[in-house]
Design an enzyme around this catalytic site. Structure first.
Site, PDB file in Angstrom:
ATOM      1  N   ASP A   3       0.815  -1.202   0.000  1.00 27.17           N
ATOM      2  CA  ASP A   3       0.000   0.000   0.000  1.00 27.17           C
ATOM      3  C   ASP A   3       0.858   1.265   0.000  1.00 27.17           C
ATOM      4  O   ASP A   3       0.668   2.155   0.809  1.00 27.17           O
ATOM      5  CB  ASP A   3      -0.951  -0.003   1.200  1.00 27.17           C
ATOM      6  CG  ASP A   3      -2.248   0.752   0.892  1.00 27.17           C
ATOM      7  OD1 ASP A   3      -2.658   1.584   1.712  1.00 27.17           O
ATOM      8  OD2 ASP A   3      -2.811   0.543  -0.200  1.00 27.17           O
ATOM      9  N   LEU A  34      -7.823  -1.234   6.041  1.00 23.90           N
ATOM     10  CA  LEU A  34      -7.296   0.108   5.889  1.00 23.90           C
ATOM     11  C   LEU A  34      -5.770   0.060   5.884  1.00 23.90           C
ATOM     12  O   LEU A  34      -5.172  -0.908   6.367  1.00 23.90           O
ATOM     13  CB  LEU A  34      -7.774   0.983   7.046  1.00 23.90           C
ATOM     14  CG  LEU A  34      -9.270   1.292   7.033  1.00 23.90           C
ATOM     15  CD1 LEU A  34      -9.713   1.812   8.394  1.00 23.90           C
ATOM     16  CD2 LEU A  34      -9.592   2.321   5.947  1.00 23.90           C
ATOM     17  N   HIS A  35      -5.197   1.117   5.387  1.00 24.13           N
ATOM     18  CA  HIS A  35      -3.735   1.208   5.298  1.00 24.13           C
ATOM     19  C   HIS A  35      -3.023   0.826   6.609  1.00 24.13           C
ATOM     20  O   HIS A  35      -2.113  -0.001   6.591  1.00 24.13           O
ATOM     21  CB  HIS A  35      -3.351   2.626   4.862  1.00 24.13           C
ATOM     22  CG  HIS A  35      -1.886   2.873   4.794  1.00 24.13           C
ATOM     23  ND1 HIS A  35      -1.132   2.512   3.690  1.00 24.13           N
ATOM     24  CD2 HIS A  35      -1.025   3.434   5.679  1.00 24.13           C
ATOM     25  CE1 HIS A  35       0.132   2.857   3.909  1.00 24.13           C
ATOM     26  NE2 HIS A  35       0.222   3.411   5.117  1.00 24.13           N
ATOM     27  N   PRO A  36      -3.443   1.405   7.740  1.00 24.86           N
ATOM     28  CA  PRO A  36      -2.682   1.099   8.963  1.00 24.86           C
ATOM     29  C   PRO A  36      -2.835  -0.343   9.421  1.00 24.86           C
ATOM     30  O   PRO A  36      -2.030  -0.816  10.217  1.00 24.86           O
ATOM     31  CB  PRO A  36      -3.247   2.065  10.002  1.00 24.86           C
ATOM     32  CG  PRO A  36      -4.447   2.665   9.415  1.00 24.86           C
ATOM     33  CD  PRO A  36      -4.480   2.408   7.970  1.00 24.86           C
TER      34      PRO A  36
END
Lengths: 64, 1316
Positions: free
Chosen positions: B1170, B1289-1291
């Site tokens: 990502d 999500l990204h995190p």
């Protein structure tokens, strides 16, 4: 179990047994002493063999 | 040499094809071997020396015959579905090595070298064979038959069966006769018998017996005083008891209706008890474990080790101790089939990694002689199996040479010299026991050798030194006469010359004499630190009296008690009302005019035997006691000090210790006796490091004292490093940590000597001294005795302990106090007759545990009782307990010093209600503060319904809970580094818990040995670290295990280094993972458990994480990439390379990949998690601190919700147990700067083209930056972009659930590359 010092009160099982002496030195000092060791030179037995508590009581009454 | 392997023995006695299960005895061995498969420790071996001709061909036939009869030899042990089983080895070839060594210069040595080498070769249990033979010819008529068998299948008794049968078969074959039928029972019968036992009533009865005998889980002291993992080898020392002593021992035994082994075991118990300062010991006794006719006929592994628990009292006779041994063995023998490991498990010792027994005493009843076709042979044991701690093997030689006593020691615990010392002392003790009447008390025996006795009693104590008969005050008066105009005293801006000081003290002394102060009388002094305090002390001494210091800071109750107890002639105070009114005449200095009194020295000078001062110390019975110290004692102390550390007119001694603490005595008087200047610190100044540093500098102080804990505080003061004018710094009052000595060297350099002193108030301040080398290691000794002083380290029988053995420290010599004021009984029990000194002299017992070093220094080891020292002050817990118990609301009370965090000692009180309302902790503390000095008031008081009791009904101090503290978060300390974090995760995973704190112990959380094995495997594969289950037993928390792993691999943890070796081991091409925005790569530790264990992983981390202001952050992405290439080339100089990056790390990985290709290197993997190219970010704002904080949380795997400030973010990290929370503030600040810098560099970066494929992972859940797509890389990638969408999500990408998916793809790709 860590060793108990021969100058500390013995365990409850032995507190009535004649485990100790009271010694007096030629200089007039007093010492509690366990009966299992020979009395060191320069000291005389003035009380005991008697129970630890009795020896302490004797010492408390002796002139210091 | 020939290798005579012969064909299949053609055995008919085969085991069942499905194999046999292991017996309980074998299972323990199998488990032990599985822990360390490469260890040869379980090889056992014997060597039979045959005196006469041997026909090797016939011998081989005999061995083949015996092998076919002894089932246990023909097995291998492999793991099946239901656990390990033993199977018949197909086509077994007899492992027999035949060699003629006669041509060498030393055939016997060659033979033993061969045997040792064979013995050191590990055996593969699953393949077998588990035994080997050798027949070595060392002389024309001398052969050595070597027999080696894995302990899993054979024990000592089994060996004797095998050897006897081999001799029998050989003899028959050699005579041309058929051997008799096999005498052996079948292994299957043994297994069946074992299984039957496991479900029998006997088993239950045996278990109840052992549970009952050890219900209180006694400590099992060993000679090393610590435990270690079993080693792969052992040290052996062989010695013999003289034939005479052996005979006497046998006679002694029969005179008390015992056997010589029982006498020998009793002597070993005596030795162990004295050597470990323990009245109770537990020896391990190897026992045959063979009950019934089957067991006695099977060559196999049956033996067991059973605990023998003994109480050794100095008053008991040797006969009584031996009687305990006889009865103990008799009882153990009746229950000898119950396994040692099972007893440990039942008692929960397994979980604590605790041993059930100390040393093993192995009496070898199998020493036998055989004949091989008429040739005589005798057996020698070479290895009796693994040595956990110490095994004493005893062989009764039949040839009249006396008992052979082998000491086998675990090399991790005993060096060869240490082993030899224990052995020689034991032999000397055996000799003495053999020659002493059995009805004499054990107290007559010392375990020290004669030579050691001379050393510890005389050589180490050769301190005699003639000193003149003088007093504390005499030399001061002489000095005043010599240098009247020299400066004697400085206090702030005030100063006094020697003449002025002497005159003022004399005037006051004349006044005090009027109040009855004279030799033998006491005068209390209650004056805060000032010139007047020194004048008052001198005046008391000059009047001939002894001074009693009363610290004005003490509670009124305590001052009143001391005045009532000591009954001084008067009390000197700075002002009226300083001390409570008690009827003792008070002299207030501020109202006193002494100008009319003479300035000459009074004529009432004290004598050397008169008391000089009385200092009160904490008393165990709840009453403080006054120690009466005579002039001769303190005079000796000060003369020694001046001799050892000469000071003079140029020196300035700092007086900062409160007068109620005896260190103040030398501070007050030393300087004034030798013409130096005394610099008096402000009241309270002793607690203020900045003030002290300033005073030392401004007043040019050359000598001062610190309690070690205060020295630590002082060294932490920045101005301390400027105090290099100091010539002597003294420490005393509590144990001086080595680290403090090192810190001292770092802060003050080598030019300032540091001295460690030790002594109780009862022996005139200090009796030992040790110069501290800043480069030293190990515990800091308290050192050697001072002049005219002797030290004794004595055991429970008041016998001297040899060097290295702990005992109670006793002091003798001229420095002893007279005793305790008005306490004849207490005095006579602490100051006792000295059996080693001049007739009629005394020794003082300190209650301190200590030992001699080999070169005559003493090491302090702790207390023998509950007395503790906190910040240098002696505290009798009993005194505080007594004070608590006075409260009517309190039933029972207990006080202890807790150290729940290392180095953080605090007093905690515990109380139970008396029956009515619960006691109020705050009210109790207030009560204590009224009667006890500040340092004796517990910081916390915990109210409990009941006290936890030990099985014998005593307060179980260890079970008292830590007080709840508002400051600690539920989860405890956060991980300090990636290892701790990784280990915490693995613990949780294996235990099936959500999370495990770094200080949570594995077995406390429900860990079993099975789970332990699993955890060990997970740690090995995840971190590539070498460890065994034993490591886990020793280090049960993630934090301690991380420390162990680090210790074993010192270079392994540099958590903030540019190149972070997440897993440095493995044979695959390393994977380099680039840090996200915050610069830290710990987030990639999750890859370790999910990729092949042979896959090394390195993290690249930002420069500047240390927060060092001199390190500038990179100016361009290219610069950063170039630096990372330099770093990764240190472990992999050339390609192919494997690169991975998440977020900003992806941009970095791409940049590095391009640069590597431009340098001509191959990049075979570029994986981007990502990550999006620079141009995608140009139009978005550069993040501010608040964004950086968000990034920080993301690095830890959390989304930011309502955390507003740095503090909030830190709190979240801490609460969630993130490793990042353990970082120092300057690093977290650096992270914020790095985030901002990276964002700027990324926006300015121009990507070039990477020629190759890219593995891409998209966090596909909807996000604010909805323009981001993997297609953005198209212009910068020459090959294909293989994308995988993940629903997150990204995190969340580096969280476990997502990493599973990422690594499934990644691992597959890595595997392809490995095989490409």
């Amino acid at each position: 179990m860590t060793t108990r010092s021969p100058f500390d009160p013995p365990g409850t099982s032995a507190d009535a047994e004649p485990t100790h002496l009271v010694l007096r030195s030629t200089h007039g000092a007093y010492s509690l002493w366990p009966v299992f060791r020979a009395v060191p030179e320069g000291w005389d037995t003035v009380h005991g063999p008697a129970a630890y508590g009795q020896c302490l009581a004797h010492l408390q009454e002796s002139p210091a | 040499m020939t290798d005579a392997r012969t064909a299949d023995t053609g055995t008919v006695n085969r085991l069942p094809a499905a194999g046999l299960p292991l017996t309980a005895a074998q299972s323990g061995m199998w488990f032990a071997q599985a822990l360390d498969p490469e260890s040869p420790a379980q090889n056992t071996a014997e060597c039979l020396e045959i005196h006469g001709p041997v026909d090797p061909e016939v011998f081989a036939r005999a061995l083949r015959q015996v092998t076919s009869e002894a089932d246990a030899l023909r097995v291998r042990v492999a793991e099946g579905d239901g656990g390990p089983r033993q199977f018949e080895i197909d086509d077994l070839e007899l492992p027999l090595h035949i060699a003629d060594l006669r041509s060498g210069p030393d055939p016997v040595a060659d033979a033993y070298a061969w045997m040792r080498a064979d013995l050191a070769t590990p055996v593969d249990l699953a393949r077998g064979p588990l035994f080997a033979h050798a027949l070595l010819r060392v002389a024309d008529n001398r052969w050595l038959w070597y027999q080696r068998v894995h302990h899993l299948v054979m024990d000592g008794f089994g060996y004797s069966l095998l050897a006897r049968r081999t001799a029998e078969v050989y003899t028959a074959l050699a005579a041309g006769e058929p051997p008799s039928g096999s005498p052996f029972a079948r292994l299957a019968d043994l297994v069946e018998e074992d299984a039957g036992y496991q479900v029998s009533e006997t088993y239950d009865k045996d278990r109840r017996f052992w549970d009952g005998a050890f219900a209180d889980r006694p400590e099992a002291p060993n000679l090393a005083g610590r435990t270690a993992l079993p080693s792969r080898t052992f040290h052996r020392r062989t010695a013999h008891l003289s034939p005479l002593a052996t005979d006497r021992l046998r006679e002694l035994a029969s005179s008390i209706k015992a056997t010589w082994p029982e006498v020998l075991i009793a002597t070993q118990a005596l030795y162990l008890s004295r050597a470990t300062h323990s009245s109770e010991v537990v020896l391990g006794l190897p026992m045959m474990g063979r009950m019934g006719s089957v067991a006695l006929r099977v060559p196999g592994m049956v033996m067991n080790v059973l605990p023998l628990r003994l109480t050794v009292s100095p008053s008991a006779t040797f006969a009584e101790l031996t009687r305990q041994v006889v009865l103990g063995i008799r009882a153990a023998r009746r229950h000898q089939r119950y396994r040692y490991e099972d007893i440990r498990r039942d008692l929960g010792l397994l979980g604590e990694g605790r041993s059930l027994v100390g040393p093993l005493v192995n009496i070898m009843p199998f020493d036998y002689e055989l004949t091989f076709g008429g040739a005589r042979a005798e057996a020698h044991n070479l290895s009796a199996g693994p040595v956990d701690d110490l095994t004493v093997n005893v062989y009764d030689r039949t040839d009249g040479s006396g008992l052979r006593i082998d000491y086998d020691g675990n090399p991790a615990l005993y060096g060869p010299d240490e082993l030899a010392l224990h052995q020689s002392r034991f032999l000397e003790l055996l000799e003495r026991v053999a020659h002493t009447g059995p009805h004499t008390p054990l107290a007559v025996h010392s375990i020290a050798r004669e030579s050691e006795l001379a050393q510890v009693l005389h050589e180490f104590n050769a301190t005699g030194r003639p000193v003149p008969a003088s007093t504390l005050i005499g030399p001061i008066e002489e000095q005043a006469a010599r240098t009247p105009d020299a400066t004697a005293l400085v206090f702030g801006g005030e100063r006094l010359t020697y003449a002025q000081l002497n005159a003022r003290a004399n005037q006051l002394a004349h006044r005090l004499a009027e109040s009855g102060v004279r030799p033998g009388a006491l005068a209390a002094v209650a004056v805060p630190r000032s010139l007047d305090l020194v004048v008052a002390l001198l005046a008391v001494l000059k009047a001939g009296g002894a001074y009693l210091p009363l610290d004005p800071d003490y509670p009124a109750d305590r001052l009143a008690y001391m005045l009532a107890d000591a009954e001084p002639a008067c009390v000197v105070a700075d002002r009226p009302g300083r001390v409570p009114a008690t009827g003792v005449p008070a002299i207030a200095l501020d109202r006193l005019d002494i100008s009319g009194y003479p300035t000459a020295n009074p004529s009432s000078a004290p004598g050397p035997r008169d008391p000089a001062y009385v200092i009160y110390t904490s008393g165990s019975t709840g009453r403080p006691k006054g120690v009466v110290v005579p002039h001769a004692a303190i005079d000796n102390r000060l003369r020694w000090m001046q001799h050892e550390y000469p000071i003079g007119a140029g020196d300035r001694v700092l007086q900062k210790t409160p007068s109620g603490f005896d260190v103040s005595v030398w501070e007050f008087f030393w300087a004034l006796r030798v013409g130096a200047t005394l610099v008096v610190a402000e009241p309270g100044g002793h607690k203020d490091p900045a003030y002290l540093a300033r005073t030392v500098r401004e007043q040019a102080v050359t000598v001062c004292h610190f309690v070690p804990s205060m020295l630590q505080v002082f060294l932490g003061e920045p101005a301390a490093s400027a105090c290099t004018g100091l010539r002597h710094v003294f420490c005393s009052g509590e144990a001086l940590p080595r680290e403090t000595v090192r810190e001292f060297g770092r802060v003050l350099g080598d030019g300032v000597p540091l001295h460690n002193l030790y002594g109780p108030t009862e022996a005139a301040v200090d009796v030992t001294y040790h110069p501290c080398a800043t480069g030293g290691s190990g515990p800091v000794p308290i050192g050697r005795p001072v002049w005219n002083t002797r030290l004794y380290v004595l055991d429970a029988a008041l016998q001297p302990c040899p060097p290295g053995v702990p005992g109670e420290l006793f002091l003798a010599g001229v420095q002893l106090a007279d005793g305790y004021l008005g306490r004849p009984a207490l005095t006579a029990s602490r100051f006792v007759a000295d059996p080693y000194g001049a007739p009629g002299t005394r020794m003082y017992r300190t209650g301190d545990l200590a030992r001699w070093t080999a070169d005559g220094e003493v090491e302090y080891l702790g207390r023998t009782d509950h007395q503790v020292k906190l910040r240098g002050q002696r505290i009798e817990l009993g005194e505080i307990e007594a004070e608590l118990a006075k409260d009517p609301a309190v039933g029972a009370s207990g006080v202890l010093v807790r150290e729940d965090r290392p180095g953080d000692q605090r007093l905690v009180g515990y109380v139970t209600p008396a029956g009515g309302a619960a006691p109020d902790p705050a009210a109790l503390r207030a009560r204590l503060a009224r009667s006890l000095p500040e340092h004796m008031v517990p910081g916390a008081i915990v109210v409990l319904d009941d006290f936890p009791l030990s099985p014998n009904g005593k307060l179980d101090r260890r079970a008292l809970p830590a007080p709840a503290s508002a400051g600690t978060a539920e989860g405890g300390r956060a991980p300090a580094n990636h290892r701790e974090e990784t280990l915490g995760r693995l613990f949780a995973e294996v235990l099936g818990l959500d999370r495990v704190g770094v200080d949570d112990a594995f077995f406390d959380l429900g860990g079993t040995s099975l789970l332990a094995a699993r955890l060990v495997t997970r740690v090995r594969t995840t971190l590539g670290a070498e460890l065994t289950i034993g490591t886990l037993f020793q280090a049960q928390t993630p934090a301690s295990l991380a420390a162990q792993l680090d210790a074993g691999n010192a270079a392994s943890d540099h958590a903030l280094d540019l190149l972070l070796p997440l897993r440095a081991t493995g044979d695959r091409t390393p994977l380099f993972a680039f840090h996200p925005a915050g610069g830290i790569s710990w987030c990639y530790s999750g890859l370790l458990s999910r990729l092949d264990p042979g896959q090394p992983v390195y993290g690249l981390q930002a420069r500047g994480l240390s927060g060092d202001p001199d390190v500038s952050l990179p100016a361009t992405m290219e610069e950063m990439a170039a630096e990372y290439i330099d770093a990764l080339r240190t472990v992999r100089p050339h390609g192919p390379y494997r690169l991975l990056g998440w977020s900003v790390g992806g941009v970095l990985a791409h940049t590095v990949a391009v640069k590597l290709q431009e340098a001509g290197e191959e990049v075979e993997l570029l994986a981007l998690l990502d990550a999006y190219p620079s141009d995608q970010w140009r139009d978005s704002a550069i993040p501010a601190e608040t964004d950086a904080l968000t990034a920080l949380l993301r690095m830890a795997g959390y989304d930011r919700t309502d955390e507003l400030t740095r503090e909030d973010v830190l709190a979240t990290l801490h609460r969630e147990g993130s490793a990042l929370a353990g970082l120092p503030d300057r690093t977290l600040s650096a992270v914020v700067d790095i985030v901002v810098n990276n964002a700027r560099l990324m926006r300015a970066h121009e990507h070039r083209r990477f020629e190759g494929d890219v593995l891409f992972f998209t966090a596909a859940a909807p996000r604010a930056e909805d323009w981001l797509t993997s297609r953005a890389w198209d212009p910068y990638i020459g090959g294909r972009l293989i994308n995988r969408d993940l629903d997150c999500l990204h995190p969340e990408l580096t969280q476990p659930a997502r990493l599973d998916e990422v690594c499934a793809v990644l691992a597959a790709r890595l595997k392809e590359l490995d095989h490409a």
